[in-house]
Write a protein that holds these residues in place. Sequence first.
Motif, PDB file in Angstrom:
ATOM      1  N   SER A 215       0.849  -1.187   0.000  1.00 63.95           N
ATOM      2  CA  SER A 215       0.000   0.000   0.000  1.00 63.95           C
ATOM      3  C   SER A 215       0.884   1.235   0.000  1.00 63.95           C
ATOM      4  O   SER A 215       2.086   1.151   0.247  1.00 63.95           O
ATOM      5  CB  SER A 215      -0.934  -0.001   1.206  1.00 63.95           C
ATOM      6  OG  SER A 215      -0.186   0.007   2.400  1.00 63.95           O
ATOM      7  N   GLY A 216       0.285   2.359  -0.286  1.00 64.30           N
ATOM      8  CA  GLY A 216       1.074   3.584  -0.365  1.00 64.30           C
ATOM      9  C   GLY A 216       1.390   3.907  -1.813  1.00 64.30           C
ATOM     10  O   GLY A 216       0.571   3.698  -2.694  1.00 64.30           O
ATOM     11  N   HIS A 217       2.597   4.386  -2.080  1.00 62.26           N
ATOM     12  CA  HIS A 217       2.991   4.781  -3.430  1.00 62.26           C
ATOM     13  C   HIS A 217       3.441   3.564  -4.229  1.00 62.26           C
ATOM     14  O   HIS A 217       4.601   3.451  -4.620  1.00 62.26           O
ATOM     15  CB  HIS A 217       4.108   5.820  -3.355  1.00 62.26           C
ATOM     16  CG  HIS A 217       3.657   7.098  -2.733  1.00 62.26           C
ATOM     17  ND1 HIS A 217       2.806   7.973  -3.350  1.00 62.26           N
ATOM     18  CD2 HIS A 217       3.943   7.661  -1.523  1.00 62.26           C
ATOM     19  CE1 HIS A 217       2.579   8.997  -2.566  1.00 62.26           C
ATOM     20  NE2 HIS A 217       3.247   8.839  -1.447  1.00 62.26           N
ATOM     21  N   THR A 218       2.501   2.654  -4.487  1.00 59.02           N
ATOM     22  CA  THR A 218       2.849   1.409  -5.147  1.00 59.02           C
ATOM     23  C   THR A 218       3.221   1.600  -6.609  1.00 59.02           C
ATOM     24  O   THR A 218       3.846   0.737  -7.200  1.00 59.02           O
ATOM     25  CB  THR A 218       1.697   0.411  -5.036  1.00 59.02           C
ATOM     26  OG1 THR A 218       0.516   0.997  -5.578  1.00 59.02           O
ATOM     27  CG2 THR A 218       1.457   0.036  -3.586  1.00 59.02           C
ATOM     28  N   ASN A 219       2.821   2.708  -7.222  1.00 59.85           N
ATOM     29  CA  ASN A 219       3.175   2.930  -8.630  1.00 59.85           C
ATOM     30  C   ASN A 219       4.679   3.057  -8.824  1.00 59.85           C
ATOM     31  O   ASN A 219       5.197   2.840  -9.904  1.00 59.85           O
ATOM     32  CB  ASN A 219       2.482   4.179  -9.162  1.00 59.85           C
ATOM     33  CG  ASN A 219       1.009   3.956  -9.404  1.00 59.85           C
ATOM     34  OD1 ASN A 219       0.561   2.824  -9.544  1.00 59.85           O
ATOM     35  ND2 ASN A 219       0.251   5.031  -9.465  1.00 59.85           N
ATOM     36  N   SER A 220       5.373   3.424  -7.760  1.00 55.02           N
ATOM     37  CA  SER A 220       6.826   3.540  -7.867  1.00 55.02           C
ATOM     38  C   SER A 220       7.515   2.220  -7.599  1.00 55.02           C
ATOM     39  O   SER A 220       8.730   2.131  -7.671  1.00 55.02           O
ATOM     40  CB  SER A 220       7.340   4.573  -6.862  1.00 55.02           C
ATOM     41  OG  SER A 220       7.080   4.153  -5.538  1.00 55.02           O
ATOM     42  N   GLY A 221       6.753   1.183  -7.276  1.00 54.92           N
ATOM     43  CA  GLY A 221       7.342  -0.111  -6.937  1.00 54.92           C
ATOM     44  C   GLY A 221       7.884  -0.846  -8.140  1.00 54.92           C
ATOM     45  O   GLY A 221       7.453  -0.646  -9.268  1.00 54.92           O
ATOM     46  N   GLY A 222       8.868  -1.716  -7.875  1.00 56.11           N
ATOM     47  CA  GLY A 222       9.458  -2.498  -8.948  1.00 56.11           C
ATOM     48  C   GLY A 222       9.493  -3.962  -8.580  1.00 56.11           C
ATOM     49  O   GLY A 222       8.459  -4.564  -8.347  1.00 56.11           O
ATOM     50  N   ALA A 223      10.696  -4.518  -8.504  1.00 57.62           N
ATOM     51  CA  ALA A 223      10.845  -5.929  -8.164  1.00 57.62           C
ATOM     52  C   ALA A 223      10.475  -6.159  -6.699  1.00 57.62           C
ATOM     53  O   ALA A 223      10.584  -5.269  -5.859  1.00 57.62           O
ATOM     54  CB  ALA A 223      12.275  -6.379  -8.424  1.00 57.62           C
ATOM     55  N   MET A 224      10.037  -7.389  -6.432  1.00 51.13           N
ATOM     56  CA  MET A 224       9.673  -7.784  -5.075  1.00 51.13           C
ATOM     57  C   MET A 224      10.408  -9.066  -4.713  1.00 51.13           C
ATOM     58  O   MET A 224      10.716  -9.880  -5.592  1.00 51.13           O
ATOM     59  CB  MET A 224       8.174  -8.019  -4.972  1.00 51.13           C
ATOM     60  CG  MET A 224       7.323  -6.808  -5.309  1.00 51.13           C
ATOM     61  SD  MET A 224       7.446  -5.519  -4.067  1.00 51.13           S
ATOM     62  CE  MET A 224       6.640  -6.320  -2.672  1.00 51.13           C
ATOM     63  N   GLY A 225      10.639  -9.261  -3.433  1.00 55.80           N
ATOM     64  CA  GLY A 225      11.354 -10.451  -3.014  1.00 55.80           C
ATOM     65  C   GLY A 225      10.834 -10.997  -1.696  1.00 55.80           C
ATOM     66  O   GLY A 225      10.129 -10.309  -0.954  1.00 55.80           O
ATOM     67  N   TRP A 226      11.174 -12.243  -1.447  1.00 58.24           N
ATOM     68  CA  TRP A 226      10.920 -12.875  -0.159  1.00 58.24           C
ATOM     69  C   TRP A 226      12.265 -13.299   0.437  1.00 58.24           C
ATOM     70  O   TRP A 226      13.113 -13.865  -0.266  1.00 58.24           O
ATOM     71  CB  TRP A 226      10.037 -14.110  -0.316  1.00 58.24           C
ATOM     72  CG  TRP A 226       8.592 -13.811  -0.574  1.00 58.24           C
ATOM     73  CD1 TRP A 226       7.971 -13.764  -1.794  1.00 58.24           C
ATOM     74  CD2 TRP A 226       7.588 -13.525   0.408  1.00 58.24           C
ATOM     75  NE1 TRP A 226       6.634 -13.466  -1.622  1.00 58.24           N
ATOM     76  CE2 TRP A 226       6.376 -13.321  -0.282  1.00 58.24           C
ATOM     77  CE3 TRP A 226       7.580 -13.427   1.797  1.00 58.24           C
ATOM     78  CZ2 TRP A 226       5.181 -13.017   0.372  1.00 58.24           C
ATOM     79  CZ3 TRP A 226       6.399 -13.124   2.441  1.00 58.24           C
ATOM     80  CH2 TRP A 226       5.212 -12.930   1.736  1.00 58.24           C
ATOM     81  N   PHE A 227      12.407 -13.034   1.710  1.00 59.98           N
ATOM     82  CA  PHE A 227      13.584 -13.446   2.461  1.00 59.98           C
ATOM     83  C   PHE A 227      13.106 -14.172   3.709  1.00 59.98           C
ATOM     84  O   PHE A 227      11.932 -14.113   4.063  1.00 59.98           O
ATOM     85  CB  PHE A 227      14.414 -12.219   2.858  1.00 59.98           C
ATOM     86  CG  PHE A 227      15.112 -11.561   1.710  1.00 59.98           C
ATOM     87  CD1 PHE A 227      14.409 -10.783   0.801  1.00 59.98           C
ATOM     88  CD2 PHE A 227      16.473 -11.717   1.525  1.00 59.98           C
ATOM     89  CE1 PHE A 227      15.048 -10.188  -0.274  1.00 59.98           C
ATOM     90  CE2 PHE A 227      17.120 -11.117   0.454  1.00 59.98           C
ATOM     91  CZ  PHE A 227      16.407 -10.353  -0.441  1.00 59.98           C
ATOM     92  N   ARG A 228      14.017 -14.843   4.385  1.00 59.61           N
ATOM     93  CA  ARG A 228      13.654 -15.502   5.635  1.00 59.61           C
ATOM     94  C   ARG A 228      14.812 -15.447   6.606  1.00 59.61           C
ATOM     95  O   ARG A 228      15.972 -15.335   6.208  1.00 59.61           O
ATOM     96  CB  ARG A 228      13.223 -16.946   5.395  1.00 59.61           C
ATOM     97  CG  ARG A 228      14.326 -17.863   4.893  1.00 59.61           C
ATOM     98  CD  ARG A 228      13.744 -19.222   4.525  1.00 59.61           C
ATOM     99  NE  ARG A 228      14.779 -20.153   4.094  1.00 59.61           N
ATOM    100  CZ  ARG A 228      14.523 -21.374   3.597  1.00 59.61           C
ATOM    101  NH1 ARG A 228      13.265 -21.801   3.485  1.00 59.61           N
ATOM    102  NH2 ARG A 228      15.516 -22.149   3.236  1.00 59.61           N
ATOM    103  N   GLN A 229      14.463 -15.529   7.878  1.00 58.35           N
ATOM    104  CA  GLN A 229      15.486 -15.512   8.916  1.00 58.35           C
ATOM    105  C   GLN A 229      15.110 -16.491  10.007  1.00 58.35           C
ATOM    106  O   GLN A 229      14.067 -16.353  10.652  1.00 58.35           O
ATOM    107  CB  GLN A 229      15.638 -14.106   9.496  1.00 58.35           C
ATOM    108  CG  GLN A 229      16.795 -13.962  10.444  1.00 58.35           C
ATOM    109  CD  GLN A 229      17.114 -12.512  10.754  1.00 58.35           C
ATOM    110  OE1 GLN A 229      16.313 -11.608  10.536  1.00 58.35           O
ATOM    111  NE2 GLN A 229      18.320 -12.280  11.250  1.00 58.35           N
ATOM    112  N   ALA A 230      15.968 -17.483  10.181  1.00 58.14           N
ATOM    113  CA  ALA A 230      15.789 -18.464  11.242  1.00 58.14           C
ATOM    114  C   ALA A 230      16.504 -17.976  12.501  1.00 58.14           C
ATOM    115  O   ALA A 230      17.429 -17.162  12.412  1.00 58.14           O
ATOM    116  CB  ALA A 230      16.333 -19.814  10.798  1.00 58.14           C
ATOM    117  N   PRO A 231      16.109 -18.478  13.674  1.00 59.25           N
ATOM    118  CA  PRO A 231      16.758 -18.046  14.915  1.00 59.25           C
ATOM    119  C   PRO A 231      18.268 -18.273  14.877  1.00 59.25           C
ATOM    120  O   PRO A 231      18.731 -19.358  14.503  1.00 59.25           O
ATOM    121  CB  PRO A 231      16.092 -18.923  15.971  1.00 59.25           C
ATOM    122  CG  PRO A 231      14.768 -19.277  15.400  1.00 59.25           C
ATOM    123  CD  PRO A 231      14.989 -19.404  13.929  1.00 59.25           C
TER     124      PRO A 231
END
Length: 124
Positions: free
Chosen positions: A25-41
């Motif tokens: 949400s927000g200024h999504t028109n300026s958005g480009g690539a998206m990613g998923w990351f993860r962090q385990a303990p």
Amino acid sequence: QVQLVESGGGLVQAEDSLRLSCAASGHTNSGGAMGWFRQAPGKEREFVAAIDKSGYIRIYADSVKGRFTIARDNAKNTVYLQMSSLKPEDTAVYYCAGRNNYVPTRETNGYDYWGQGTQVTVSS
């Protein structure tokens, strides 16, 4: 400014499937690539998957290739991570990330905004 909110995490058993969603949400028109990351303990945040603005270019970490699929619906400003054949080692907090550049990257510092994360726990 873009805000990202992840959902869909939970507790599942090994070999189960789960789908994560990331709503922008927000200024999504300026958005480009998206990613998923993860962090385990006790571990550093690591790359999982990324997708370009059009949805045609997708990259994956070797550890999830063939099991996870990233997709996006630009009309809904939402990115998904479909996870199948889950393993206990997939247990982590999963973060959605976005960048203004249209090209996806595996680099954590290549993203401009981040969600708060959603917990995924896989029991054996």
